[in-house]
Motif scaffolding. Structure first.
Motif, PDB file in Angstrom:
ATOM      1  N   PHE A  95       8.389  -6.965  -5.175  1.00 51.46           N
ATOM      2  CA  PHE A  95       7.297  -6.103  -5.637  1.00 51.46           C
ATOM      3  C   PHE A  95       7.543  -4.665  -5.184  1.00 51.46           C
ATOM      4  O   PHE A  95       8.016  -4.433  -4.064  1.00 51.46           O
ATOM      5  CB  PHE A  95       5.965  -6.556  -5.067  1.00 51.46           C
ATOM      6  N   THR A  96       7.178  -3.724  -6.045  1.00 52.38           N
ATOM      7  CA  THR A  96       7.304  -2.310  -5.707  1.00 52.38           C
ATOM      8  C   THR A  96       5.999  -1.599  -6.034  1.00 52.38           C
ATOM      9  O   THR A  96       5.496  -1.704  -7.154  1.00 52.38           O
ATOM     10  CB  THR A  96       8.447  -1.655  -6.494  1.00 52.38           C
ATOM     11  N   ILE A  97       5.474  -0.886  -5.059  1.00 49.73           N
ATOM     12  CA  ILE A  97       4.263  -0.104  -5.288  1.00 49.73           C
ATOM     13  C   ILE A  97       4.636   1.352  -5.488  1.00 49.73           C
ATOM     14  O   ILE A  97       5.574   1.857  -4.864  1.00 49.73           O
ATOM     15  CB  ILE A  97       3.262  -0.269  -4.113  1.00 49.73           C
ATOM     16  N   SER A  98       3.925   1.999  -6.391  1.00 51.18           N
ATOM     17  CA  SER A  98       4.147   3.423  -6.628  1.00 51.18           C
ATOM     18  C   SER A  98       2.829   4.049  -7.039  1.00 51.18           C
ATOM     19  O   SER A  98       1.862   3.343  -7.351  1.00 51.18           O
ATOM     20  CB  SER A  98       5.211   3.637  -7.710  1.00 51.18           C
ATOM     21  N   ARG A  99       2.794   5.369  -7.029  1.00 51.36           N
ATOM     22  CA  ARG A  99       1.561   6.041  -7.418  1.00 51.36           C
ATOM     23  C   ARG A  99       1.848   7.326  -8.162  1.00 51.36           C
ATOM     24  O   ARG A  99       2.904   7.925  -7.984  1.00 51.36           O
ATOM     25  CB  ARG A  99       0.687   6.304  -6.190  1.00 51.36           C
ATOM     26  N   ASP A 100       0.895   7.714  -8.975  1.00 53.65           N
ATOM     27  CA  ASP A 100       0.927   8.987  -9.687  1.00 53.65           C
ATOM     28  C   ASP A 100      -0.308   9.739  -9.239  1.00 53.65           C
ATOM     29  O   ASP A 100      -1.417   9.465  -9.701  1.00 53.65           O
ATOM     30  CB  ASP A 100       0.922   8.734 -11.198  1.00 53.65           C
ATOM     31  N   ASN A 101      -0.115  10.686  -8.331  1.00 49.00           N
ATOM     32  CA  ASN A 101      -1.269  11.403  -7.778  1.00 49.00           C
ATOM     33  C   ASN A 101      -1.991  12.232  -8.833  1.00 49.00           C
ATOM     34  O   ASN A 101      -3.199  12.415  -8.764  1.00 49.00           O
ATOM     35  CB  ASN A 101      -0.829  12.293  -6.616  1.00 49.00           C
ATOM     36  N   ALA A 102      -1.263  12.739  -9.802  1.00 50.46           N
ATOM     37  CA  ALA A 102      -1.899  13.548 -10.850  1.00 50.46           C
ATOM     38  C   ALA A 102      -2.867  12.702 -11.682  1.00 50.46           C
ATOM     39  O   ALA A 102      -3.861  13.218 -12.201  1.00 50.46           O
ATOM     40  CB  ALA A 102      -0.842  14.157 -11.750  1.00 50.46           C
ATOM     41  N   LYS A 103      -2.569  11.411 -11.790  1.00 52.08           N
ATOM     42  CA  LYS A 103      -3.422  10.513 -12.576  1.00 52.08           C
ATOM     43  C   LYS A 103      -4.310   9.651 -11.690  1.00 52.08           C
ATOM     44  O   LYS A 103      -5.065   8.812 -12.201  1.00 52.08           O
ATOM     45  CB  LYS A 103      -2.560   9.603 -13.452  1.00 52.08           C
ATOM     46  N   ASN A 104      -4.205   9.828 -10.370  1.00 50.73           N
ATOM     47  CA  ASN A 104      -4.975   8.986  -9.436  1.00 50.73           C
ATOM     48  C   ASN A 104      -4.791   7.509  -9.756  1.00 50.73           C
ATOM     49  O   ASN A 104      -5.752   6.728  -9.788  1.00 50.73           O
ATOM     50  CB  ASN A 104      -6.462   9.355  -9.473  1.00 50.73           C
ATOM     51  N   THR A 105      -3.564   7.142  -9.984  1.00 54.02           N
ATOM     52  CA  THR A 105      -3.241   5.778 -10.405  1.00 54.02           C
ATOM     53  C   THR A 105      -2.171   5.186  -9.495  1.00 54.02           C
ATOM     54  O   THR A 105      -1.219   5.887  -9.123  1.00 54.02           O
ATOM     55  CB  THR A 105      -2.766   5.766 -11.861  1.00 54.02           C
ATOM     56  N   SER A 157       0.840  -1.189   0.000  1.00 51.84           N
ATOM     57  CA  SER A 157       0.000   0.000   0.000  1.00 51.84           C
ATOM     58  C   SER A 157       0.877   1.242   0.000  1.00 51.84           C
ATOM     59  O   SER A 157       2.061   1.190   0.379  1.00 51.84           O
ATOM     60  CB  SER A 157      -0.945   0.005   1.206  1.00 51.84           C
ATOM     61  N   THR A 158       0.267   2.352  -0.404  1.00 50.32           N
ATOM     62  CA  THR A 158       0.956   3.626  -0.406  1.00 50.32           C
ATOM     63  C   THR A 158      -0.049   4.719  -0.111  1.00 50.32           C
ATOM     64  O   THR A 158      -1.163   4.695  -0.633  1.00 50.32           O
ATOM     65  CB  THR A 158       1.665   3.868  -1.763  1.00 50.32           C
ATOM     66  N   ASN A 159       0.349   5.692   0.709  1.00 52.36           N
ATOM     67  CA  ASN A 159      -0.604   6.751   1.026  1.00 52.36           C
ATOM     68  C   ASN A 159      -0.328   7.981   0.164  1.00 52.36           C
ATOM     69  O   ASN A 159       0.620   8.014  -0.626  1.00 52.36           O
ATOM     70  CB  ASN A 159      -0.590   7.082   2.517  1.00 52.36           C
ATOM     71  N   SER A 160      -1.166   8.976   0.311  1.00 50.38           N
ATOM     72  CA  SER A 160      -1.072  10.161  -0.533  1.00 50.38           C
ATOM     73  C   SER A 160       0.209  10.948  -0.255  1.00 50.38           C
ATOM     74  O   SER A 160       0.553  11.841  -1.027  1.00 50.38           O
ATOM     75  CB  SER A 160      -2.311  11.039  -0.376  1.00 50.38           C
ATOM     76  N   GLY A 161       0.908  10.595   0.819  1.00 50.81           N
ATOM     77  CA  GLY A 161       2.217  11.186   1.090  1.00 50.81           C
ATOM     78  C   GLY A 161       3.348  10.323   0.586  1.00 50.81           C
ATOM     79  O   GLY A 161       4.514  10.580   0.880  1.00 50.81           O
ATOM     80  N   ALA A 162       3.004   9.261  -0.175  1.00 52.19           N
ATOM     81  CA  ALA A 162       3.965   8.373  -0.814  1.00 52.19           C
ATOM     82  C   ALA A 162       4.697   7.437   0.152  1.00 52.19           C
ATOM     83  O   ALA A 162       5.693   6.826  -0.217  1.00 52.19           O
ATOM     84  CB  ALA A 162       4.977   9.123  -1.671  1.00 52.19           C
ATOM     85  N   MET A 163       4.222   7.324   1.361  1.00 51.41           N
ATOM     86  CA  MET A 163       4.777   6.303   2.253  1.00 51.41           C
ATOM     87  C   MET A 163       4.244   4.948   1.824  1.00 51.41           C
ATOM     88  O   MET A 163       3.086   4.828   1.419  1.00 51.41           O
ATOM     89  CB  MET A 163       4.390   6.593   3.699  1.00 51.41           C
ATOM     90  N   THR A 164       5.077   3.934   1.893  1.00 52.18           N
ATOM     91  CA  THR A 164       4.679   2.616   1.411  1.00 52.18           C
ATOM     92  C   THR A 164       4.809   1.563   2.499  1.00 52.18           C
ATOM     93  O   THR A 164       5.533   1.731   3.483  1.00 52.18           O
ATOM     94  CB  THR A 164       5.530   2.191   0.203  1.00 52.18           C
TER      95      THR A 164
END
Length: 122
Positions: A67-77, A50-57
């Protein structure tokens, strides 16, 4: 309501890689946690990462280093890069988004995607 659309599952040989994607749309709460879970038949759904909106995983011990989780907040992905896949990783993977803190009208466990099958052959 929030809708989640997953993609990227499939069949791969042991040792191979897959990348899952999950795009969120709708009434997305700004402070949130996005994550990937998996559920094998007859077993409980378990957190993969999991990852939060502050990019902590956060990730399960069974997938650390692979496995690596990542997110693109601009794309909500949110993405899940899965390397060194093993046959025991075979199952359905679900995307989830939940708010940080309670929100009126939002289920306590947030929203789920429809699931994407990952199959790793030996």
């Amino acid at each position: 309501q929030v809708q989640l659309v997953e993609s990227g599952g499939g069949l791969v040989q042991a040792g191979g890689s897959l990348r899952l994607s999950c795009a969120a749309s709708g009434s997305i709460f700004s402070s949130n946690v996005m994550g990937w879970y998996r559920q094998a038949p007859g077993k409980q759904r378990e957190l993969v990462a999991s990852t939060n909106s502050g990019a902590m995983t956060n990730s399960a011990d069974s997938v650390k280093g692979r496995f690596t989780i990542s997110r693109d907040n601009a794309k909500n992905t949110v993405y899940l890069q899965m390397n060194s896949l093993k046959p025991e990783d075979t199952t359905v993977y679900y995307c989830n988004i939940r708010p940080i803190g309670r929100r009126p009208g939002v289920p306590i466990n947030g929203y789920w995607g429809q699931g994407t099958q990952v199959t790793v052959s030996s």
